[in-house]
Design a protein around this motif. Structure first.
Motif, PDB file in Angstrom:
ATOM      1  N   LEU A  32      -6.608 124.843  86.400  1.00 44.36           N
ATOM      2  CA  LEU A  32      -5.845 124.892  87.648  1.00 44.36           C
ATOM      3  C   LEU A  32      -4.379 124.527  87.438  1.00 44.36           C
ATOM      4  N   ARG A  33      -3.967 124.471  86.172  1.00 43.61           N
ATOM      5  CA  ARG A  33      -2.579 124.155  85.792  1.00 43.61           C
ATOM      6  C   ARG A  33      -2.181 122.744  86.215  1.00 43.61           C
ATOM      7  N   LEU A  34      -3.152 121.835  86.127  1.00 43.44           N
ATOM      8  CA  LEU A  34      -2.902 120.422  86.357  1.00 43.44           C
ATOM      9  C   LEU A  34      -2.973 119.684  85.028  1.00 43.44           C
ATOM     10  N   ASN A  35      -2.323 118.547  84.967  1.00 45.15           N
ATOM     11  CA  ASN A  35      -2.317 117.728  83.753  1.00 45.15           C
ATOM     12  C   ASN A  35      -3.717 117.153  83.520  1.00 45.15           C
ATOM     13  N   PRO A  36      -4.371 117.495  82.396  1.00 48.82           N
ATOM     14  CA  PRO A  36      -5.723 116.976  82.155  1.00 48.82           C
ATOM     15  C   PRO A  36      -5.769 115.459  82.031  1.00 48.82           C
ATOM     16  N   ASP A  37      -4.706 114.852  81.529  1.00 47.32           N
ATOM     17  CA  ASP A  37      -4.675 113.390  81.435  1.00 47.32           C
ATOM     18  C   ASP A  37      -4.679 112.767  82.831  1.00 47.32           C
ATOM     19  N   PHE A  38      -3.945 113.404  83.746  1.00 43.62           N
ATOM     20  CA  PHE A  38      -3.945 112.933  85.137  1.00 43.62           C
ATOM     21  C   PHE A  38      -5.357 113.010  85.724  1.00 43.62           C
ATOM     22  N   ALA A  39      -6.035 114.132  85.469  1.00 41.63           N
ATOM     23  CA  ALA A  39      -7.401 114.302  85.983  1.00 41.63           C
ATOM     24  C   ALA A  39      -8.331 113.262  85.380  1.00 41.63           C
ATOM     25  N   ARG A  40      -8.157 112.983  84.098  1.00 40.63           N
ATOM     26  CA  ARG A  40      -9.004 111.991  83.428  1.00 40.63           C
ATOM     27  C   ARG A  40      -8.812 110.612  84.070  1.00 40.63           C
ATOM     28  N   ASP A  41      -7.544 110.235  84.306  1.00 37.86           N
ATOM     29  CA  ASP A  41      -7.265 108.941  84.932  1.00 37.86           C
ATOM     30  C   ASP A  41      -7.808 108.893  86.363  1.00 37.86           C
ATOM     31  N   PHE A  91     -16.327 113.263  82.299  1.00 34.97           N
ATOM     32  CA  PHE A  91     -15.054 113.119  81.593  1.00 34.97           C
ATOM     33  C   PHE A  91     -14.782 114.243  80.595  1.00 34.97           C
ATOM     34  N   GLU A  92     -15.760 115.068  80.343  1.00 33.41           N
ATOM     35  CA  GLU A  92     -15.518 116.266  79.547  1.00 33.41           C
ATOM     36  C   GLU A  92     -15.086 117.432  80.431  1.00 33.41           C
ATOM     37  N   THR A  93     -15.706 117.556  81.595  1.00 35.97           N
ATOM     38  CA  THR A  93     -15.481 118.752  82.420  1.00 35.97           C
ATOM     39  C   THR A  93     -14.257 118.656  83.317  1.00 35.97           C
TER      40      THR A  93
END
Length: 364
Positions: free
Chosen positions: A329-338, A319-321
């Motif tokens: 990669l110009r993606l929403n980090p919140d989206f990646a976290r979810d 959840f850190e990386t």
């Protein structure tokens, strides 16, 4: 569901449906001035809180039934329709005496099936539109259940209001939009009119335009927005109410989108892009399948070496990386976290199944 469209509610309403007005009806003067200003901005359906369910006692809970004659007066004076929240059969009975046009069921009522059923029973045989706000918590089943209870009571002029969901991790919005939930509702019941309430989602007036436009971009059927003649001195929810002039400017600048594409060339290009998206989705699922195979291997290794499935350090590293990788990669980090929350939950489930495999005691 055999649900009537807004145009068939016999209230002379147009699409998209815009409902606006103060969080709370406070005084005859405040209501009259607000309605007069909203009518000047083209608003035809006014909202106003009469009974206000609050989280804690001793908060302002609305002026109650004494506001109903004030509402009747502005309805007659300005030829507008009026919507209020009802939370009990007594509210329904009182409101009907003064010609209220539309009821809505608040988020705190929607969470309680007993309350919903009591209100629905009190409306049997009454031809009035009812709008159901989503429950406070992100529970689509509760929302659907509330709609079904009113439909079973004979209400065909039925709609839903998306007002966001409680989320302590959201630092931007008062209530997280979680767009996938109202879109899920629309998938189940495409015929149900769906409104968005950007005021309660945002909690701040400066965020309202973005959420309102997003809702229309997602083909919502309208908006319910709080507006007050003097919002800074409002008795409730001051920070999220617009002055009528700003509301009118917002409504004039909002863009509605076409549902269908009538240009053959554009449709052809859109179909091509969608085919490419389908291909990428297949690749994503193939990658996820490979990942789960690796997860099972890790589970087998842990089982052989008597290692616990859940390991906090690994959890923290993921959840850190992953949000950092997404941002690069110009993606929403919140989206990646979810996303990785879901993936990691499924991974734990897979490894638990590996640990339990062939270890269940035999019962004779």
């Amino acid at each position: 569901m055999d649900i009537l469209s807004v145009e068939n509610w016999d209230l002379g309403l147009e699409m998209p449906l815009y409902i606006a007005g103060p969080c709370s009806v406070e005084t005859p003067g405040q209501l009259d001035q607000t309605v007069a200003a909203l009518v000047n901005e083209g608003v035809k359906v006014i909202r106003g809180g009469v009974w206000k369910p609050r989280t804690r006692p001793n908060s302002f809970e609305g002026v109650g039934s004494k506001a109903l004659p004030w509402i009747k007066e502005v309805k007659d004076k300005y030829k507008v329709k009026f919507a209020i929240e009802v939370a009990s059969p007594i509210h329904v009975e009182e409101a009907l005496k003064f010609g209220i046009d539309i009821f809505w069921i608040g988020a705190r009522s929607t969470v309680n099936p007993f309350t919903v059923q009591e209100i629905a029973n009190s409306l049997k045989g009454i031809d009035i539109p009812v709008l159901i706000k989503n429950p406070v918590n992100a529970d689509l089943a509760l929302w659907i259940g509330a709609l079904e209870r009113f439909h079973h009571a004979g209400i065909k002029k039925l709609g839903a209001i998306h007002r966001g969901f409680s989320n302590f991790n959201d630092k931007t919005y008062r209530n997280s939009p979680m767009w996938q939930i109202p879109l899920g509702l629309k998938t189940y019941f495409p015929e149900i009119p769906l409104l968005n309430d950007p005021s309660h989602i945002c909690g701040r007036r400066d965020l309202i335009p973005q959420i309102a436009q997003t809702a229309l971009d997602l083909n919502f059927d309208g908006l319910m927005i709080e507006s007050h003649i003097d919002p800074d001195n409002a008795w409730s929810d001051a920070a999220q109410q617009l002055i009528p002039l700003d509301l009118g400017q917002l409504l004039r600048t909002l863009k509605t989108r076409k549902v269908d594409v009538d240009n053959p060339l554009l449709q052809s290009q859109l179909d091509l892009i969608r085919e490419q998206i389908d291909d990428v989705d297949r690749e994503l699922l193939e990658i996820l399948s490979r990942r789960m195979s690796l997860v099972e291997k890790a589970g087998e290794y842990k089982k052989l070496n008597n290692v616990a499935v859940f390991q906090m350090e690994r959890w923290k590293k993921v959840f850190e990386t992953r949000p950092e990788w997404a941002e690069a990669l110009r993606l929403n980090p919140d989206f990646a976290r979810d996303l990785f929350q879901l993936i990691h939950t499924e991974s734990i489930k897979k490894q638990t199944e590996v640990q339990e495999r062939n270890e269940q005691p035999k019962i004779r």
